[in-house]
Design a protein around this motif. Structure first.
Motif, PDB file in Angstrom:
ATOM      1  N   ARG A  54       0.874  -1.497   0.192  1.00 49.39           N
ATOM      2  CA  ARG A  54       0.105  -0.351  -0.201  1.00 49.39           C
ATOM      3  C   ARG A  54       0.273   1.288   0.048  1.00 49.39           C
ATOM      4  NH1 ARG A  54      -3.572  -1.944   3.444  1.00 49.39           N
ATOM      5  NH2 ARG A  54      -2.264  -0.349   5.600  1.00 49.39           N
ATOM      6  N   TRP A  55       1.710   1.495   0.402  1.00 46.98           N
ATOM      7  CA  TRP A  55       3.221   2.685   0.544  1.00 46.98           C
ATOM      8  C   TRP A  55       4.002   2.603  -0.306  1.00 46.98           C
ATOM      9  CZ3 TRP A  55       3.381   1.103   6.913  1.00 46.98           C
ATOM     10  CH2 TRP A  55       1.812   1.857   7.498  1.00 46.98           C
ATOM     11  N   TRP A  56       4.226   1.260  -0.316  1.00 45.27           N
ATOM     12  CA  TRP A  56       5.773   0.860  -1.240  1.00 45.27           C
ATOM     13  C   TRP A  56       5.447  -0.052  -2.909  1.00 45.27           C
ATOM     14  CZ3 TRP A  56       6.077   0.475   4.037  1.00 45.27           C
ATOM     15  CH2 TRP A  56       6.957   1.575   4.483  1.00 45.27           C
ATOM     16  N   PRO A  57       5.911   0.657  -3.777  1.00 43.28           N
ATOM     17  CA  PRO A  57       6.050  -0.753  -5.262  1.00 43.28           C
ATOM     18  C   PRO A  57       6.500  -1.757  -4.907  1.00 43.28           C
ATOM     19  CG  PRO A  57       6.866   1.537  -5.857  1.00 43.28           C
ATOM     20  CD  PRO A  57       6.441   1.223  -4.459  1.00 43.28           C
ATOM     21  N   SER A  58       7.727  -1.468  -4.556  1.00 41.27           N
ATOM     22  CA  SER A  58       9.298  -2.755  -3.892  1.00 41.27           C
ATOM     23  C   SER A  58      10.011  -2.525  -3.183  1.00 41.27           C
ATOM     24  CB  SER A  58       9.775  -2.685  -5.688  1.00 41.27           C
ATOM     25  OG  SER A  58      10.827  -1.284  -5.941  1.00 41.27           O
ATOM     26  N   LYS A  59      10.768  -3.536  -3.017  1.00 38.59           N
ATOM     27  CA  LYS A  59      11.240  -3.902  -2.095  1.00 38.59           C
ATOM     28  C   LYS A  59      12.708  -2.519  -2.416  1.00 38.59           C
ATOM     29  CE  LYS A  59      14.587  -6.984  -4.421  1.00 38.59           C
ATOM     30  NZ  LYS A  59      15.565  -8.521  -3.458  1.00 38.59           N
ATOM     31  N   ALA A  60      13.231  -2.526  -2.874  1.00 39.92           N
ATOM     32  CA  ALA A  60      13.314  -1.601  -3.509  1.00 39.92           C
ATOM     33  C   ALA A  60      13.480   0.139  -3.142  1.00 39.92           C
ATOM     34  CB  ALA A  60      14.581  -1.217  -4.677  1.00 39.92           C
ATOM     35  N   ALA A  61      12.446   0.409  -2.893  1.00 32.87           N
ATOM     36  CA  ALA A  61      11.669   1.575  -2.795  1.00 32.87           C
ATOM     37  C   ALA A  61      11.271   1.335  -1.013  1.00 32.87           C
ATOM     38  CB  ALA A  61      10.108   1.784  -3.366  1.00 32.87           C
ATOM     39  N   VAL A  62      11.142   0.449  -0.424  1.00 36.61           N
ATOM     40  CA  VAL A  62      10.704   0.217   0.888  1.00 36.61           C
ATOM     41  C   VAL A  62      12.359   0.689   1.487  1.00 36.61           C
ATOM     42  CG1 VAL A  62      11.194  -1.108   3.079  1.00 36.61           C
ATOM     43  CG2 VAL A  62       9.238  -1.243   1.391  1.00 36.61           C
ATOM     44  N   LEU A  63      12.882   0.117   1.339  1.00 34.33           N
ATOM     45  CA  LEU A  63      14.867   0.194   1.347  1.00 34.33           C
ATOM     46  C   LEU A  63      15.388   1.914   1.048  1.00 34.33           C
ATOM     47  CD1 LEU A  63      17.316  -1.545   2.576  1.00 34.33           C
ATOM     48  CD2 LEU A  63      17.497  -1.729   0.038  1.00 34.33           C
ATOM     49  N   ASN A 117      20.343  -0.998 -11.609  1.00 36.32           N
ATOM     50  CA  ASN A 117      19.137  -1.225 -13.485  1.00 36.32           C
ATOM     51  C   ASN A 117      17.707  -0.389 -13.331  1.00 36.32           C
ATOM     52  OD1 ASN A 117      20.854  -3.538 -14.240  1.00 36.32           O
ATOM     53  ND2 ASN A 117      20.775  -3.705 -12.105  1.00 36.32           N
ATOM     54  N   ASP A 118      17.878   0.284 -12.282  1.00 37.40           N
ATOM     55  CA  ASP A 118      16.239   1.527 -12.102  1.00 37.40           C
ATOM     56  C   ASP A 118      16.340   2.177 -12.092  1.00 37.40           C
ATOM     57  OD1 ASP A 118      14.066   2.437 -11.412  1.00 37.40           O
ATOM     58  OD2 ASP A 118      13.793  -0.019  -9.547  1.00 37.40           O
ATOM     59  N   ALA A 119      16.821   3.190 -13.106  1.00 41.93           N
ATOM     60  CA  ALA A 119      16.490   4.469 -13.550  1.00 41.93           C
ATOM     61  C   ALA A 119      15.814   5.875 -12.400  1.00 41.93           C
ATOM     62  CB  ALA A 119      15.972   5.034 -14.598  1.00 41.93           C
ATOM     63  N   GLU A 120      14.692   4.901 -12.371  1.00 43.04           N
ATOM     64  CA  GLU A 120      13.527   6.012 -11.710  1.00 43.04           C
ATOM     65  C   GLU A 120      14.398   6.104  -9.651  1.00 43.04           C
ATOM     66  OE1 GLU A 120       9.338   6.371  -9.791  1.00 43.04           O
ATOM     67  OE2 GLU A 120       9.486   5.264 -11.679  1.00 43.04           O
ATOM     68  N   LEU A 121      14.542   4.565  -9.554  1.00 42.47           N
ATOM     69  CA  LEU A 121      15.443   4.753  -8.303  1.00 42.47           C
ATOM     70  C   LEU A 121      16.675   5.340  -8.073  1.00 42.47           C
ATOM     71  CD1 LEU A 121      15.077   2.839  -5.452  1.00 42.47           C
ATOM     72  CD2 LEU A 121      16.015   1.688  -6.423  1.00 42.47           C
ATOM     73  N   SER A 122      17.336   4.996  -8.811  1.00 43.11           N
ATOM     74  CA  SER A 122      18.538   5.744  -9.037  1.00 43.11           C
ATOM     75  C   SER A 122      17.808   7.840  -8.417  1.00 43.11           C
ATOM     76  CB  SER A 122      19.620   5.300 -10.248  1.00 43.11           C
ATOM     77  OG  SER A 122      20.852   6.647 -10.676  1.00 43.11           O
ATOM     78  N   ALA A 123      17.608   8.567  -9.910  1.00 45.57           N
ATOM     79  CA  ALA A 123      17.371   9.021  -9.730  1.00 45.57           C
ATOM     80  C   ALA A 123      16.389   9.752  -8.504  1.00 45.57           C
ATOM     81  CB  ALA A 123      16.103   9.523 -10.891  1.00 45.57           C
ATOM     82  N   ARG A 124      15.678   8.769  -7.553  1.00 46.77           N
ATOM     83  CA  ARG A 124      15.794   9.414  -5.585  1.00 46.77           C
ATOM     84  C   ARG A 124      16.222   9.016  -5.247  1.00 46.77           C
ATOM     85  NH1 ARG A 124      10.945   5.432  -4.876  1.00 46.77           N
ATOM     86  NH2 ARG A 124      11.247   6.322  -3.027  1.00 46.77           N
ATOM     87  N   PHE A 125      17.427   8.229  -5.188  1.00 42.96           N
ATOM     88  CA  PHE A 125      18.744   8.154  -4.398  1.00 42.96           C
ATOM     89  C   PHE A 125      19.555   9.103  -4.745  1.00 42.96           C
ATOM     90  CE2 PHE A 125      22.479   5.944  -3.821  1.00 42.96           C
ATOM     91  CZ  PHE A 125      22.513   5.606  -2.054  1.00 42.96           C
TER      92      PHE A 125
END
Length: 198
Positions: A54-63, A117-125
């Motif tokens: 409900r809060w995160w789309p993936s384990k990467a987003a949680v982390l 391997n995840d451009a969106e995650l990288s941009a957020r990081f």
């Protein structure tokens, strides 16, 4: 009949969120990123996996949220003693100590790998953690440039990356040990090329 105060859903949600963060950070250190799962995080946190989804789309987003939740702001900036080399060495030595912390290493490495391997995650990081830190160095370099410590034509962003890039590469790829002597050498070599030309 006594009136019962209804449960505070915001407080319950915050407790669950904190438990999820703690579980994600603990598990990535124990099992590694490849074996980290939403199911495992949910079980460790004592919540249903649907709560996590409900809060995160993936384990990467949680982390990512877990790792950056308590990152201190960079408002204090870098020390400015008037000696750029000394200030850079002071901060980079502190970074050596931080990067050696096992609790810090596992999530950072996991996010670096996932971000490749995840451009969106990288941009957020980058936005939430890396860029604010880089800007601290850029600001300090610019102050040194204004005082004539480094050349007027130097691109201070590139100069910052000249110092931070080798540090990150050595740590991430494990090409050598991160030591105080190493970062001192990095600073000395970088500044040798950045000083104003006679």
């Amino acid at each position: 009949m006594a009136n019962k105060t209804p449960p505070d859903s915001a407080r319950r949600s915050e407790r669950s969120r904190r438990a999820i963060y703690d579980a994600a950070l603990a598990l990535v250190g124990e099992v590694g990123y490849s074996k980290l799962t939403i199911e495992g995080i949910a079980a460790r946190a004592g919540v249903g996996k649907q709560t996590i989804y409900r809060w995160w789309p993936s384990k990467a987003a949680v982390l990512l949220d877990a790792f950056t939740q308590d990152v201190e702001g960079y408002e204090a900036g870098m020390p400015d003693t008037g000696d750029l080399a000394a200030d850079l060495k002071f901060v980079l030595r502190a970074s050596v100590d931080e990067f050696a912390d096992e609790k810090w290493q596992a999530p950072y490495r996991a996010l670096a790998v996932a971000g490749a391997n995840d451009a969106e995650l990288s941009a957020r990081f980058v936005e939430r953690l890396l860029e604010p830190g880089i800007q601290v160095y850029v600001k300090r370099m610019r102050a040194a440039q204004e005082r004539g410590e480094i050349g007027a034509d130097v691109d201070v962003r590139v100069a910052t990356e000249m110092v931070l890039g080798p540090f990150a590469q050595r740590w991430l790829m494990r090409t050598g040990e991160l030591t105080y002597a190493y970062v001192d050498t990095l600073v000395d070599l970088a500044l040798a090329g950045l000083r104003p030309r006679a």
